[in-house]
Design a protein around this motif. Structure first.
Motif, mmCIF file in Angstrom:
data_model
loop_
_atom_site.group_PDB
_atom_site.id
_atom_site.type_symbol
_atom_site.label_atom_id
_atom_site.label_comp_id
_atom_site.label_asym_id
_atom_site.label_seq_id
_atom_site.Cartn_x
_atom_site.Cartn_y
_atom_site.Cartn_z
ATOM 1 N N ARG A 136 0.834 -1.206 0.000
ATOM 2 C CA ARG A 136 0.000 0.000 0.000
ATOM 3 C C ARG A 136 0.866 1.252 0.000
ATOM 4 O O ARG A 136 1.808 1.362 0.767
ATOM 5 C CB ARG A 136 -0.883 0.017 1.243
ATOM 6 C CG ARG A 136 -1.797 -1.165 1.350
ATOM 7 C CD ARG A 136 -2.589 -1.078 2.609
ATOM 8 N NE ARG A 136 -3.328 -2.297 2.866
ATOM 9 C CZ ARG A 136 -4.053 -2.492 3.960
ATOM 10 N NH1 ARG A 136 -4.114 -1.541 4.872
ATOM 11 N NH2 ARG A 136 -4.687 -3.609 4.139
ATOM 12 N N TYR A 137 0.512 2.153 -0.844
ATOM 13 C CA TYR A 137 1.232 3.423 -0.932
ATOM 14 C C TYR A 137 0.285 4.580 -0.734
ATOM 15 O O TYR A 137 -0.898 4.489 -1.048
ATOM 16 C CB TYR A 137 1.881 3.580 -2.319
ATOM 17 C CG TYR A 137 3.021 2.649 -2.557
ATOM 18 C CD1 TYR A 137 2.807 1.377 -3.032
ATOM 19 C CD2 TYR A 137 4.332 3.058 -2.326
ATOM 20 C CE1 TYR A 137 3.853 0.516 -3.262
ATOM 21 C CE2 TYR A 137 5.391 2.217 -2.557
ATOM 22 C CZ TYR A 137 5.147 0.950 -3.019
ATOM 23 O OH TYR A 137 6.192 0.100 -3.250
ATOM 24 N N ILE A 138 0.814 5.656 -0.241
ATOM 25 C CA ILE A 138 0.069 6.923 -0.231
ATOM 26 C C ILE A 138 0.267 7.500 -1.618
ATOM 27 O O ILE A 138 1.382 7.820 -2.019
ATOM 28 C CB ILE A 138 0.623 7.891 0.828
ATOM 29 C CG1 ILE A 138 0.431 7.335 2.224
ATOM 30 C CG2 ILE A 138 -0.004 9.256 0.694
ATOM 31 C CD1 ILE A 138 -0.937 7.479 2.806
ATOM 32 N N GLU A 139 -0.784 7.569 -2.383
ATOM 33 C CA GLU A 139 -0.703 8.090 -3.752
ATOM 34 C C GLU A 139 -2.035 8.723 -4.106
ATOM 35 O O GLU A 139 -3.016 8.569 -3.386
ATOM 36 C CB GLU A 139 -0.391 6.959 -4.720
ATOM 37 C CG GLU A 139 -1.416 5.832 -4.649
ATOM 38 C CD GLU A 139 -0.907 4.549 -5.246
ATOM 39 O OE1 GLU A 139 -0.266 4.625 -6.302
ATOM 40 O OE2 GLU A 139 -1.168 3.484 -4.676
ATOM 41 N N ILE A 140 -2.053 9.409 -5.231
ATOM 42 C CA ILE A 140 -3.278 10.093 -5.634
ATOM 43 C C ILE A 140 -4.331 9.053 -5.996
ATOM 44 O O ILE A 140 -4.104 8.170 -6.814
ATOM 45 C CB ILE A 140 -2.991 11.072 -6.796
ATOM 46 C CG1 ILE A 140 -2.188 12.237 -6.229
ATOM 47 C CG2 ILE A 140 -4.283 11.580 -7.423
ATOM 48 C CD1 ILE A 140 -1.419 12.998 -7.218
ATOM 49 N N LEU A 165 -0.661 15.674 -2.735
ATOM 50 C CA LEU A 165 0.258 15.586 -1.605
ATOM 51 C C LEU A 165 0.828 16.959 -1.338
ATOM 52 O O LEU A 165 1.373 17.599 -2.242
ATOM 53 C CB LEU A 165 1.402 14.619 -1.918
ATOM 54 C CG LEU A 165 1.007 13.242 -2.431
ATOM 55 C CD1 LEU A 165 2.211 12.553 -3.019
ATOM 56 C CD2 LEU A 165 0.417 12.408 -1.325
#
Lengths: 179, 134
Positions: free
Chosen positions: B5-9, B30
């Motif tokens: 899992r990534y923090i992405e748009i 971000l």
């Protein structure tokens, strides 16, 4: 009416207009400044501080015509701010150009003050915000700002240590840091 | 893969702490390493900047352009039916269970304790019997 200042809260942007009092009935020049301050009292104080440095007018010999609070233009749009700062270090006075990404000018300036305190031990009284400008992404200079312009940017959260306020410390297994 | 899992748009995040705790939101942009611009039209969450520490990442993601309008986010969420997909996730189920446990009255808590004791007693007696027989 005077609101209690909350420590650590975001600064506010004030626009102050003032002029020296005229001794004879001649017209005196009017000066306008943008000041970032936590409240009106500090804003007025800083206004006179800067005006006194630049022009021959003191608080005793002058008057403030207008003090208005500037509101945030677009609080849901992220902007890149370039801030030109002048600060006094222990040995001398220096100019700096710093960049911050934020949603508001006040947010960026508040970040700047915190950053200057952290990185250069500069206290608020020795910092002067000379200019703040919203810059286009292509004109930014700092890699920390530039890295956020990649729309395909992914941030993983490796070994995420969250504050477990209610969980006990005496447990059989360590909490999972996987995200 | 090392990280899933990534923090992405477009990433759906669950808000753990703060005023909006319990709601989900979509990452729209971000700000920096610690803050995100999120939007949650499906939860009635207005577009705002939120700190990473208040969020938990989910498995779900929608395809949205960076900094798009709230309408675009809403349409993408309804098209992928994210709300129902999120309700099936373990995070949502755990949050639901926690909420129901917190909402128990005194009698419900007593009943829960009685049932738990009976359940554990059954397990222990079965284990003991198996140990004795082996």
């Amino acid at each position: 009416w005077y609101q209690r200042r909350v420590r650590g809260a975001e600064l506010k942007e004030y626009e102050l207009v003032g002029k020296p009092l005229s001794k004879t009935n001649e017209t005196t020049p009017i000066y306008k400044m943008t000041i970032f301050a936590p409240d009106e009292v500090v804003a007025k104080s800083r206004f006179w501080y800067f005006l006194r440095q630049m022009k021959k007018v003191r608080k005793v010999n002058g008057e403030i015509l207008r003090l208005s609070l500037r509101s945030n233009t677009s609080p849901t749009k992220i902007k890149n701010f370039g801030i030109w700062v002048r600060y006094d270090s222990r040995s001398g006075s220096h100019n700096m150009y710093r960049e911050y990404r934020d949603v508001s000018r006040t947010g960026a300036v508040t970040q700047c003050y915190r950053d200057m305190a952290a990185r250069h031990r500069a206290r608020a009284h020795s910092i002067q915000i000379m200019k703040i400008e919203s810059i286009k992404a292509g004109d930014t200079r700092r890699p920390l700002t530039k890295q956020m312009h990649d729309k395909k940017k992914e941030i993983p959260l490796p070994h995420r240590e969250l504050k477990y306020t209610k969980k006990s410390m005496n447990v059989a297994n360590r909490p999972s840091t996987k995200q | 893969m090392l990280y899933q899992r990534y923090i992405e748009i477009g990433r759906l995040c669950y808000i753990r702490l703060g005023d909006n705790a319990g709601k989900t939101c979509v990452v729209v942009d971000l700000v920096d390493q610690k803050r995100l611009l999120v939007d949650g039209p499906h939860c009635g969450l207005p577009r705002q900047v939120i700190r990473l520490k208040n969020l938990a990442i989910t498995d779900l993601k929608v395809k949205i352009p960076r900094g798009c309008k709230t309408k675009t986010v809403r349409d993408a969420l309804t098209k992928d039916d994210i709300s129902t997909k999120f309700l099936q996730s373990s995070l949502s189920k755990k949050a639901e269970a926690k909420k129901s446990k917190a909402g128990l009255g005194d009698f419900e808590r007593f009943k829960l304790r009685v049932e738990k004791t009976a359940h554990n007693r059954k397990i222990r007696s079965t284990v003991r019997k198996l140990k004795k027989s082996s």
